[in-house]
Design a protein around this motif. Structure first.
Motif, PDB file in Angstrom:
ATOM      1  N   GLY A  71       0.836  -1.312   0.087  1.00 23.53           N
ATOM      2  CA  GLY A  71       0.076  -0.141   0.083  1.00 23.53           C
ATOM      3  C   GLY A  71       0.840   1.500  -0.016  1.00 23.53           C
ATOM      4  N   PRO A  72       0.269   2.655  -0.065  1.00 28.04           N
ATOM      5  CA  PRO A  72       0.964   3.732   0.204  1.00 28.04           C
ATOM      6  C   PRO A  72       2.007   3.768   1.082  1.00 28.04           C
ATOM      7  CG  PRO A  72      -1.417   3.967  -0.366  1.00 28.04           C
ATOM      8  CD  PRO A  72      -1.298   2.560  -0.029  1.00 28.04           C
ATOM      9  N   GLY A  73       3.078   4.231   0.639  1.00 25.86           N
ATOM     10  CA  GLY A  73       4.165   4.379   1.608  1.00 25.86           C
ATOM     11  C   GLY A  73       4.924   3.124   1.966  1.00 25.86           C
ATOM     12  N   ARG A  74       4.531   1.963   1.437  1.00 27.73           N
ATOM     13  CA  ARG A  74       5.040   0.766   1.720  1.00 27.73           C
ATOM     14  C   ARG A  74       5.804   0.450   0.413  1.00 27.73           C
ATOM     15  NH1 ARG A  74       2.707  -3.051   6.211  1.00 27.73           N
ATOM     16  NH2 ARG A  74       2.500  -1.515   7.903  1.00 27.73           N
ATOM     17  N   THR A  75       6.645  -0.684   0.631  1.00 26.76           N
ATOM     18  CA  THR A  75       7.592  -1.154  -0.467  1.00 26.76           C
ATOM     19  C   THR A  75       7.534  -2.821  -0.595  1.00 26.76           C
ATOM     20  OG1 THR A  75       9.018   0.588  -0.102  1.00 26.76           O
ATOM     21  CG2 THR A  75      10.018  -1.268  -1.277  1.00 26.76           C
ATOM     22  N   ALA A  76       7.460  -3.140  -1.930  1.00 27.15           N
ATOM     23  CA  ALA A  76       7.680  -4.401  -2.173  1.00 27.15           C
ATOM     24  C   ALA A  76       9.089  -4.773  -3.039  1.00 27.15           C
ATOM     25  CB  ALA A  76       6.319  -5.129  -2.988  1.00 27.15           C
ATOM     26  N   LEU A  77       9.433  -5.841  -2.929  1.00 24.65           N
ATOM     27  CA  LEU A  77      10.897  -6.353  -3.633  1.00 24.65           C
ATOM     28  C   LEU A  77      10.858  -7.578  -4.280  1.00 24.65           C
ATOM     29  CD1 LEU A  77      13.974  -5.441  -3.908  1.00 24.65           C
ATOM     30  CD2 LEU A  77      14.305  -6.522  -1.508  1.00 24.65           C
ATOM     31  N   SER A  78      11.603  -7.756  -5.367  1.00 21.76           N
ATOM     32  CA  SER A  78      11.931  -8.805  -5.984  1.00 21.76           C
ATOM     33  C   SER A  78      13.108  -8.731  -6.582  1.00 21.76           C
ATOM     34  CB  SER A  78      10.814  -9.559  -6.829  1.00 21.76           C
ATOM     35  OG  SER A  78      10.877 -10.626  -7.238  1.00 21.76           O
ATOM     36  N   LEU A  99       8.948 -10.931  -2.703  1.00 23.64           N
ATOM     37  CA  LEU A  99       8.345 -11.858  -3.471  1.00 23.64           C
ATOM     38  C   LEU A  99       9.432 -12.645  -4.289  1.00 23.64           C
ATOM     39  CD1 LEU A  99       5.328  -9.695  -4.894  1.00 23.64           C
ATOM     40  CD2 LEU A  99       5.294 -11.444  -3.141  1.00 23.64           C
ATOM     41  N   LEU A 100       9.431 -13.944  -4.160  1.00 23.15           N
ATOM     42  CA  LEU A 100      10.644 -14.669  -4.653  1.00 23.15           C
ATOM     43  C   LEU A 100       9.785 -16.019  -5.269  1.00 23.15           C
ATOM     44  CD1 LEU A 100      13.626 -14.235  -2.447  1.00 23.15           C
ATOM     45  CD2 LEU A 100      13.309 -13.606  -4.858  1.00 23.15           C
ATOM     46  N   PRO A 101       9.636 -16.204  -6.282  1.00 21.90           N
ATOM     47  CA  PRO A 101       9.217 -17.381  -7.113  1.00 21.90           C
ATOM     48  C   PRO A 101      10.244 -18.653  -6.737  1.00 21.90           C
ATOM     49  CG  PRO A 101       9.502 -15.991  -8.601  1.00 21.90           C
ATOM     50  CD  PRO A 101      10.081 -15.400  -7.611  1.00 21.90           C
ATOM     51  N   SER A 102      10.020 -19.746  -6.468  1.00 20.05           N
ATOM     52  CA  SER A 102      11.007 -20.945  -6.376  1.00 20.05           C
ATOM     53  C   SER A 102      10.061 -22.095  -6.735  1.00 20.05           C
ATOM     54  CB  SER A 102      11.545 -21.154  -5.077  1.00 20.05           C
ATOM     55  OG  SER A 102      12.505 -22.245  -4.862  1.00 20.05           O
ATOM     56  N   PRO A 103      10.238 -22.735  -8.072  1.00 20.59           N
ATOM     57  CA  PRO A 103      11.221 -22.099  -8.929  1.00 20.59           C
ATOM     58  C   PRO A 103      10.813 -20.906  -9.833  1.00 20.59           C
ATOM     59  CG  PRO A 103      10.489 -24.497  -9.517  1.00 20.59           C
ATOM     60  CD  PRO A 103       9.938 -23.802  -8.420  1.00 20.59           C
ATOM     61  N   ASN A 104      11.836 -20.043  -9.958  1.00 22.77           N
ATOM     62  CA  ASN A 104      11.710 -19.011 -10.597  1.00 22.77           C
ATOM     63  C   ASN A 104      10.933 -18.783 -11.941  1.00 22.77           C
ATOM     64  OD1 ASN A 104      11.999 -15.920 -10.572  1.00 22.77           O
ATOM     65  ND2 ASN A 104      13.745 -16.148 -12.096  1.00 22.77           N
ATOM     66  N   ASN A 105       9.985 -17.927 -12.162  1.00 25.31           N
ATOM     67  CA  ASN A 105       9.515 -17.690 -13.615  1.00 25.31           C
ATOM     68  C   ASN A 105       9.887 -16.438 -14.135  1.00 25.31           C
ATOM     69  OD1 ASN A 105       8.040 -17.632 -15.611  1.00 25.31           O
ATOM     70  ND2 ASN A 105       5.830 -17.386 -14.359  1.00 25.31           N
ATOM     71  N   PRO A 106      10.581 -16.501 -15.233  1.00 25.66           N
ATOM     72  CA  PRO A 106      10.514 -17.405 -16.242  1.00 25.66           C
ATOM     73  C   PRO A 106      11.716 -18.535 -16.110  1.00 25.66           C
ATOM     74  CG  PRO A 106      11.402 -15.534 -17.097  1.00 25.66           C
ATOM     75  CD  PRO A 106      11.311 -15.339 -15.733  1.00 25.66           C
TER      76      PRO A 106
END
Length: 366
Positions: free
Chosen positions: A106-113, A161-168
């Motif tokens: 949300g506003p003021g927050r951070t997501a990372l990959s 957010l980390l996919p395992s296995p990674n896509n693509p």
């Protein structure tokens, strides 16, 4: 003012979606090529018919029976003592991820990959007004743990957010990386690490699931889907396992009765046939490993894969290769870094068609 009055940052953006083309061999969206048996279909039809008797009533908004079934299944594939209170589900992993960012972004927050990774992640962030930060992966698409820890300490993300296995790419996360990142997040921001195991059932023997680490880390979320290994792409059922407090936060943002009675009945019927629906996973793994080996024999660079696809390159003009395959009736995917292509693993006949089409295309373009 232009019409309609769309949010300015969305104006002119093309919606997400892989090409849906009517060609003989479709290997572009990582579907399971093997559909359910007649016995499974009969069970699904009977379950849906029974659910339809009360379509005039709202469905169980806590979908308790389905959560119990999903917990029991996950406990056979890496989970330890999971119960319904640890499980949440929604309309595909996409809605699961969106709900997570609605609750914790949300506003003021951070997501990372870390790129390259699933192209929908920044769209979830955009749609929830969450600041999106993207680190980088190494040349072989593995995660640089030192870089990841440094970026977490700097950015202090609320969700990783980390996919395992990674896509693509198909690259799996070593379990020690998951533990280190959970600890780094807890120290930096108290944020969540979401390990997206949409393709988890296809992992190679000896590759563990992040589910095994759930008892040790309260800030770990592991998501799965019934779209891939369960051959349920048309079902749209994604789910996660996590600490019950995380589920309570998601309940605040979920739409009322978001899982229909028909979806719940279908998913429960599919779980009753888990052994059958998952029965082709070993065959697809074998076909994947053979495809990776064949591509390398032809001189291509191929990422190690724990998924039901192979990521290969590199091409000066990947679109020309993609088009050449399409002209020969084979649809694969242009995705990830420029110069790379991804092919889903299909039946043996479909993979033979892909190999033949690729050889002819490369000969034509030479």
């Amino acid at each position: 003012m232009s019409f309609p009055p769309i949010r300015p940052e969305l104006a002119g953006i093309e919606p997400y979606g892989a090409p849906q083309l009517d060609v003989p061999v479709q290997l572009n969206v990582n579907e399971n090529p093997y559909g359910p048996s007649e016995a499974c279909l009969d069970d699904i039809a009977a379950a849906v018919r029974e659910a339809a008797r009360e379509l005039n009533r709202y469905p169980d908004r806590e979908f308790t029976a389905l959560r119990e079934g999903l917990a029991a299944y996950l406990n056979t594939d890496g989970g330890h003592g999971l119960e319904a209170r640890n499980i949440w589900a929604a309309n595909g992993s996409n809605e699961v991820m969106l709900q997570l960012l609605q609750a914790f972004g949300g506003p003021g927050r951070t997501a990372l990959s870390f790129a390259p990774t699933y192209s929908m992640y920044p769209e979830y962030a955009r749609d929830t007004h969450t600041t999106w930060v993207q680190g980088k992966r190494e040349a072989d698409f593995a995660l640089d743990l030192d870089h990841a820890r440094e970026l977490i300490a700097e950015v202090k993300p609320h969700v990783v957010l980390l996919p395992s296995p990674n896509n693509p790419t198909g690259t799996a996360l070593p379990p020690e990386v998951v533990g280190v990142l959970c600890e780094a997040l807890a120290e930096a921001s108290g944020g969540l690490l979401v390990v997206d195991e949409a393709y988890g059932e296809f992992r190679r023997e000896g590759t563990p699931s992040a589910l095994e680490l759930l008892p040790a880390y309260r800030n770990l979320v592991v998501s799965r889907t019934m779209s891939k290994a369960f051959a349920g792409a048309g079902l749209r059922l994604g789910y996660l396992a996590a600490d019950p407090a995380i589920l309570d936060a998601i309940r605040v943002v979920r739409l009322p009765y978001h899982l229909s009675a028909v979806t719940q009945a279908t998913a429960l019927a599919a779980l009753r046939h888990a052994d059958e629906l998952l029965g082709k996973v070993d065959e697809l793994r074998k076909e994947r490993d053979e495809t990776v080996g064949w591509l390398r024999e032809q001189g291509f660079t191929v990422a190690d894969s724990d998924a039901n696809y192979a990521f290969f390159g590199s091409f000066e003009d990947r679109h020309a290769v993609w088009q050449g395959l399409l002209d020969r009736g084979v649809l694969i995917r242009e995705t990830g870094p420029d110069g790379w292509l991804r092919v889903s693993i299909g039946t043996a006949d479909e993979m033979n068609a892909f190999k033949t089409a690729l050889l002819h295309t490369m000969e034509e373009l030479a």
